[in-house]
Design an enzyme around this catalytic site. Structure first.
Site, short mmCIF file in Angstrom:
data_model
loop_
_atom_site.label_atom_id
_atom_site.label_comp_id
_atom_site.label_asym_id
_atom_site.label_seq_id
_atom_site.Cartn_x
_atom_site.Cartn_y
_atom_site.Cartn_z
N LYS A 283 -16.30 71.13 -1.34
CA LYS A 283 -16.58 72.83 -1.68
C LYS A 283 -15.59 73.88 -1.18
O LYS A 283 -15.11 74.02 -0.78
CB LYS A 283 -17.96 73.10 -0.86
CG LYS A 283 -18.72 73.62 -0.88
CD LYS A 283 -20.22 73.33 -0.59
CE LYS A 283 -21.38 74.07 -0.58
NZ LYS A 283 -21.99 75.31 -1.31
N1 PLP Z 1 -23.51 72.00 -6.44
C1 PLP Z 1 -23.23 73.08 -6.15
C2 PLP Z 1 -21.91 73.82 -7.17
C3 PLP Z 1 -22.98 73.66 -4.39
O1 PLP Z 1 -22.43 74.67 -4.58
C4 PLP Z 1 -24.45 73.63 -4.21
C5 PLP Z 1 -25.32 74.06 -2.99
O2 PLP Z 1 -24.08 73.64 -1.67
C6 PLP Z 1 -24.78 72.47 -4.55
C7 PLP Z 1 -25.02 71.60 -5.36
C8 PLP Z 1 -26.00 71.69 -3.49
O3 PLP Z 1 -25.45 71.27 -2.19
P1 PLP Z 1 -26.29 71.53 -0.73
O4 PLP Z 1 -27.88 70.91 -1.86
O5 PLP Z 1 -25.71 70.38 -0.03
O6 PLP Z 1 -26.11 73.03 -0.33
C1 COI Z 2 -25.76 76.76 -0.74
O1 COI Z 2 -26.51 76.74 -1.32
O2 COI Z 2 -24.69 76.81 0.58
C2 COI Z 2 -24.41 77.13 -1.92
O3 COI Z 2 -23.23 77.07 -1.09
C3 COI Z 2 -24.48 77.66 -3.00
C4 COI Z 2 -23.77 79.40 -3.29
C5 COI Z 2 -24.38 79.64 -4.25
C6 COI Z 2 -24.73 79.72 -1.92
#
Ligand code: PLP
Ligand code: COI
Length: 364
Positions: A203
């Site tokens: 990330k």
């Molecule tokens: N994929 C991307 C590219 C993201 O930025 C996010 C957000 O955090 C997710 C998937 C989903 O991850 P999470 O469910 O841990 O928020």
């Molecule tokens: C999240 O879901 O926390 C992310 O970082 C995604 C972003 C598009 C806000």
């Protein structure tokens, strides 16, 4: 070998936002524009490790124009939410998973590893301090944004010797501005998000910077989000700019693209996999092509599709558009299985249903 625990120095805000102004801001916060009063900062230097932990008024950070992050984008972040509980407390959803992913992102970007406990403690401290900023209401929460960047003043290309870890918080409602019952996706066929061996599973800010042009193209085509295909064959559906994706078929089974280094391992995705399996739903982590998607949507074999992530929670996908045309999923609105899984997840996150998985972290 036990090291002395890092103690946070507290500098309370001398003039926090007045209650009436805060209440006004919390009425309809949108996403990512309303910020709480404080921030947590922890510094790192390769010669002394993590040091100088503080909670202090949220304020601009002085930076040297030669700070490494401004040139080579050595930066990572996380996103998680804090919720108000019925008894006046606050919880977070699986923060240790965010702490672990932060460590993995750090590793990929050649950055130091922040101990899990320190990550969670920093988030806890901010939520406790800025508890008044947790909004009420369905879909509202305090979005916690931990991040870390290279702070060495040096233009040579190498891992920085200096880092700043910060946690800020933003009162949020729904991520999508649209009132539509389902979002529309634009299939990016010109741009990819992540290649094998790249940083797709981390990330890091750079992944989002490189997604912006594709997202702008999506917006230009009237779509809410961009969906990326794999970089090698331009064929397999990977994920959205900021969310993972699931497909629901007419026999109730589901598919989500497999993690393989090019997709962010979403915590929502992993939670939904567990919830689906526990409901007896057959769910596979398997490749799914854009052509198959189109064919299945048209034949009715595909009944539903949804995006998932911390910001997006679970969002039904209604329409998919590309330069080859457009197709609808189901009736173009939310499907029953999507809604069912969403309420199972949200029920646990908001403390309405029992948490048999130990996913809820009590802050206070
Ligand atoms: N994929 C991307 C590219 C993201 O930025 C996010 C957000 O955090 C997710 C998937 C989903 O991850 P999470 O469910 O841990 O928020
Ligand atoms: C999240 O879901 O926390 C992310 O970082 C995604 C972003 C598009 C806000």
């Amino acid at each position: 070998m036990s090291k002395t625990k890092l103690q946070f120095v507290h500098h309370p805000h001398p003039s926090p936002v007045p209650a009436d102004k805060r209440a006004e801001l919390l009425k309809n916060p949108g996403f990512g524009r309303v910020f709480s009063d404080h921030m947590v900062t922890i510094r790192y230097h390769e010669s002394k490790g993590w040091y100088d932990a503080r909670i202090e008024p949220r304020a601009p950070i002085p930076m040297d124009p030669a700070a490494a992050v401004l040139h080579y984008a050595q930066e990572i972040f996380e996103g998680l939410k804090a919720y108000k509980t019925k008894d006046g407390g606050a919880t977070m959803f699986r923060p240790t998973e965010n702490a672990r992913r932060f460590q993995k992102s750090a590793d990929r970007l050649a950055m130091p590893s922040l101990p899990e406990e320190l990550f969670v403690e920093a988030c806890d401290l901010l939520v406790k301090t800025d508890r008044a900023w947790i909004p009420d209401g369905d879909g509202a929460s305090l979005y916690i944004r931990p991040f870390m960047f290279a702070n060495e003043i040096f233009l040579g290309v190498k891992p920085s010797s200096d880092y700043l870890f910060i946690v800020i918080a933003s009162s949020v409602g729904s991520y999508f501005k649209t009132d539509a019952p389902a979002v529309s996706l634009w299939v990016s066929q010109e741009f990819t998000r992540a290649a094998p061996g790249g940083t797709g599973a981390a990330k890091c800010g750079g992944n989002y910077a490189s997604s912006l042009l594709a997202q702008a193209e999506a917006t230009r085509h009237g779509c809410d989000q961009v969906v990326f295909l794999d970089a090698v064959e331009q064929k397999w559906v990977e994920e959205l700019g900021g969310m993972n994706i699931f497909f629901v078929f007419d026999d109730g089974s589901m598919v989500t693209p497999p993690l393989g280094g090019t997709i962010l391992p979403g915590i929502t995705r992993s939670s939904l996999l567990t919830l689906a399996k526990d409901k007896g739903i057959k769910v596979r982590e398997d490749r799914y092509s854009i052509d198959q998607w189109r064919t299945d949507a048209r034949s009715g074999r595909l009944r539903e599709a949804f995006a998932c992530g911390t910001a997006a929670v679970v969002t039904p996908i209604g329409t998919v558009r590309s330069k080859d045309g457009e197709f609808k999923i189901g009736n173009g609105g939310p499907g029953t299985q999507t809604e069912d899984l969403k309420s199972a997840l949200v029920g646990i996150q908001r403390g309405h249903t029992a948490d048999k998985y130990g996913w809820i972290h009590k802050v206070f």
